[in-house]
Design a protein around this motif. Structure first.
Motif, PDB file in Angstrom:
ATOM      1  N   THR A  49       0.857  -1.187   0.000  1.00  0.00           N
ATOM      2  CA  THR A  49       0.000   0.000   0.000  1.00  0.00           C
ATOM      3  C   THR A  49       0.887   1.228   0.000  1.00  0.00           C
ATOM      4  O   THR A  49       1.997   1.203   0.521  1.00  0.00           O
ATOM      5  CB  THR A  49      -0.919   0.036   1.241  1.00  0.00           C
ATOM      6  OG1 THR A  49      -0.106   0.144   2.421  1.00  0.00           O
ATOM      7  CG2 THR A  49      -1.777  -1.205   1.343  1.00  0.00           C
ATOM      8  N   TRP A  51       0.739   5.649   0.555  1.00  0.00           N
ATOM      9  CA  TRP A  51       0.005   6.806   1.065  1.00  0.00           C
ATOM     10  C   TRP A  51       0.334   8.106   0.346  1.00  0.00           C
ATOM     11  O   TRP A  51      -0.206   9.132   0.676  1.00  0.00           O
ATOM     12  CB  TRP A  51       0.380   7.037   2.527  1.00  0.00           C
ATOM     13  CG  TRP A  51      -0.505   6.392   3.515  1.00  0.00           C
ATOM     14  CD1 TRP A  51      -1.109   5.190   3.410  1.00  0.00           C
ATOM     15  CD2 TRP A  51      -0.856   6.920   4.793  1.00  0.00           C
ATOM     16  NE1 TRP A  51      -1.804   4.918   4.553  1.00  0.00           N
ATOM     17  CE2 TRP A  51      -1.664   5.971   5.421  1.00  0.00           C
ATOM     18  CE3 TRP A  51      -0.543   8.099   5.466  1.00  0.00           C
ATOM     19  CZ2 TRP A  51      -2.191   6.168   6.681  1.00  0.00           C
ATOM     20  CZ3 TRP A  51      -1.062   8.283   6.723  1.00  0.00           C
ATOM     21  CH2 TRP A  51      -1.884   7.328   7.329  1.00  0.00           C
ATOM     22  N   ILE A  75      -9.324   5.613  -3.153  1.00  0.00           N
ATOM     23  CA  ILE A  75      -8.435   5.159  -2.088  1.00  0.00           C
ATOM     24  C   ILE A  75      -7.672   6.377  -1.573  1.00  0.00           C
ATOM     25  O   ILE A  75      -7.314   7.255  -2.350  1.00  0.00           O
ATOM     26  CB  ILE A  75      -7.501   4.047  -2.635  1.00  0.00           C
ATOM     27  CG1 ILE A  75      -6.764   3.334  -1.529  1.00  0.00           C
ATOM     28  CG2 ILE A  75      -6.569   4.562  -3.691  1.00  0.00           C
ATOM     29  CD1 ILE A  75      -6.098   2.059  -2.003  1.00  0.00           C
ATOM     30  N   TRP A  77      -5.929   6.647   2.315  1.00  0.00           N
ATOM     31  CA  TRP A  77      -4.874   6.291   3.265  1.00  0.00           C
ATOM     32  C   TRP A  77      -4.884   4.782   3.486  1.00  0.00           C
ATOM     33  O   TRP A  77      -5.238   4.307   4.571  1.00  0.00           O
ATOM     34  CB  TRP A  77      -5.077   6.995   4.601  1.00  0.00           C
ATOM     35  CG  TRP A  77      -4.844   8.473   4.592  1.00  0.00           C
ATOM     36  CD1 TRP A  77      -4.268   9.216   3.596  1.00  0.00           C
ATOM     37  CD2 TRP A  77      -5.194   9.389   5.628  1.00  0.00           C
ATOM     38  NE1 TRP A  77      -4.250  10.531   3.955  1.00  0.00           N
ATOM     39  CE2 TRP A  77      -4.800  10.677   5.206  1.00  0.00           C
ATOM     40  CE3 TRP A  77      -5.793   9.246   6.881  1.00  0.00           C
ATOM     41  CZ2 TRP A  77      -5.000  11.806   5.976  1.00  0.00           C
ATOM     42  CZ3 TRP A  77      -5.991  10.363   7.654  1.00  0.00           C
ATOM     43  CH2 TRP A  77      -5.590  11.628   7.209  1.00  0.00           C
ATOM     44  N   PRO A  78      -4.498   4.010   2.466  1.00  0.00           N
ATOM     45  CA  PRO A  78      -4.509   2.552   2.651  1.00  0.00           C
ATOM     46  C   PRO A  78      -3.443   2.135   3.655  1.00  0.00           C
ATOM     47  O   PRO A  78      -2.269   2.426   3.461  1.00  0.00           O
ATOM     48  CB  PRO A  78      -4.219   2.016   1.246  1.00  0.00           C
ATOM     49  CG  PRO A  78      -3.454   3.110   0.577  1.00  0.00           C
ATOM     50  CD  PRO A  78      -3.982   4.400   1.156  1.00  0.00           C
ATOM     51  N   ASN A  79      -3.869   1.499   4.697  1.00  0.00           N
ATOM     52  CA  ASN A  79      -2.959   1.077   5.766  1.00  0.00           C
ATOM     53  C   ASN A  79      -2.615  -0.396   5.616  1.00  0.00           C
ATOM     54  O   ASN A  79      -1.757  -0.761   4.847  1.00  0.00           O
ATOM     55  CB  ASN A  79      -3.591   1.336   7.132  1.00  0.00           C
ATOM     56  CG  ASN A  79      -3.151   2.632   7.742  1.00  0.00           C
ATOM     57  OD1 ASN A  79      -2.072   3.112   7.488  1.00  0.00           O
ATOM     58  ND2 ASN A  79      -3.997   3.221   8.564  1.00  0.00           N
ATOM     59  N   TRP A  92      -7.576  -4.792   2.054  1.00  0.00           N
ATOM     60  CA  TRP A  92      -6.867  -3.661   2.648  1.00  0.00           C
ATOM     61  C   TRP A  92      -7.854  -2.813   3.422  1.00  0.00           C
ATOM     62  O   TRP A  92      -9.061  -2.872   3.206  1.00  0.00           O
ATOM     63  CB  TRP A  92      -6.142  -2.822   1.591  1.00  0.00           C
ATOM     64  CG  TRP A  92      -7.043  -1.984   0.741  1.00  0.00           C
ATOM     65  CD1 TRP A  92      -7.423  -0.688   0.958  1.00  0.00           C
ATOM     66  CD2 TRP A  92      -7.701  -2.391  -0.460  1.00  0.00           C
ATOM     67  NE1 TRP A  92      -8.265  -0.266  -0.033  1.00  0.00           N
ATOM     68  CE2 TRP A  92      -8.446  -1.287  -0.916  1.00  0.00           C
ATOM     69  CE3 TRP A  92      -7.733  -3.577  -1.192  1.00  0.00           C
ATOM     70  CZ2 TRP A  92      -9.220  -1.343  -2.077  1.00  0.00           C
ATOM     71  CZ3 TRP A  92      -8.499  -3.629  -2.340  1.00  0.00           C
ATOM     72  CH2 TRP A  92      -9.226  -2.525  -2.763  1.00  0.00           C
ATOM     73  N   ASP A  94      -8.571   1.238   4.837  1.00  0.00           N
ATOM     74  CA  ASP A  94      -8.261   2.624   4.509  1.00  0.00           C
ATOM     75  C   ASP A  94      -8.684   3.504   5.683  1.00  0.00           C
ATOM     76  O   ASP A  94      -9.859   3.539   6.051  1.00  0.00           O
ATOM     77  CB  ASP A  94      -9.003   3.028   3.241  1.00  0.00           C
ATOM     78  CG  ASP A  94      -8.510   4.332   2.654  1.00  0.00           C
ATOM     79  OD1 ASP A  94      -8.433   5.334   3.408  1.00  0.00           O
ATOM     80  OD2 ASP A  94      -8.225   4.362   1.446  1.00  0.00           O
ATOM     81  N   THR A  97     -11.146   6.526   4.347  1.00  0.00           N
ATOM     82  CA  THR A  97     -12.497   6.181   3.890  1.00  0.00           C
ATOM     83  C   THR A  97     -13.242   5.303   4.894  1.00  0.00           C
ATOM     84  O   THR A  97     -14.435   5.052   4.720  1.00  0.00           O
ATOM     85  CB  THR A  97     -12.450   5.452   2.533  1.00  0.00           C
ATOM     86  OG1 THR A  97     -11.781   4.195   2.689  1.00  0.00           O
ATOM     87  CG2 THR A  97     -11.743   6.293   1.479  1.00  0.00           C
TER      88      THR A  97
END
Length: 137
Positions: A49, A51, A75, A77-79, A92, A94, A97
């Protein structure tokens, strides 16, 4: 066995053997704040991922070759990222969101929202069998 990790200070993905030997950079170009990674040794895939300016979910072979972006729209802030090895799905979470989503890990298609909350700030996700686990801050 090998261990992979991200260094978002230098925008790298690295690998080494478990004892720390044979350390080398797998991906050094085109990354912008990589966050989390997941490895599928059987298929030879590395997922990550990002950011940065263009948040995304990426995939490459374990040696860093054949990089592709699987998700770049919707998308923020995909963590965390996790693989469902039985269903061949990539999950994943986020933190912006407030969603957990999944796609087919081969094609990147069939995107689905698995869980949607509000003000959850999702940090990590794990999939095991029929269960999904997540943490928030």
């Amino acid at each position: 066995g090998n261990i992979y990790w991200t260094d978002h200070g230098f925008n790298l993905i690295e690998v080494a053997q478990l004892n720390g030997s044979f350390r080398y950079v797998v991906i050094s170009q085109g990354l912008d704040q990589p966050r989390s990674i997941a490895v599928h040794p059987e298929k030879g895939y590395l997922f990550w991922t990002e950011w940065g300016q263009t948040p995304c979910i990426g995939r490459a072979h374990l040696d860093g070759s054949e990089k592709v972006v699987l998700v770049s729209l919707g998308i923020a802030w995909p963590n965390g990222i996790s693989i469902d090895y039985e269903e061949n799905k990539l999950y994943w979470c986020d933190a912006r969101t407030d969603k957990i989503e999944r796609i087919d890990l081969e094609s990147g298609g069939n995107r689905e929202i698995v869980l949607s909350g509000s003000n959850v700030d999702m940090f990590s996700v794990a999939v095991f069998g029929a269960y999904i686990y997540w943490s928030d801050r």
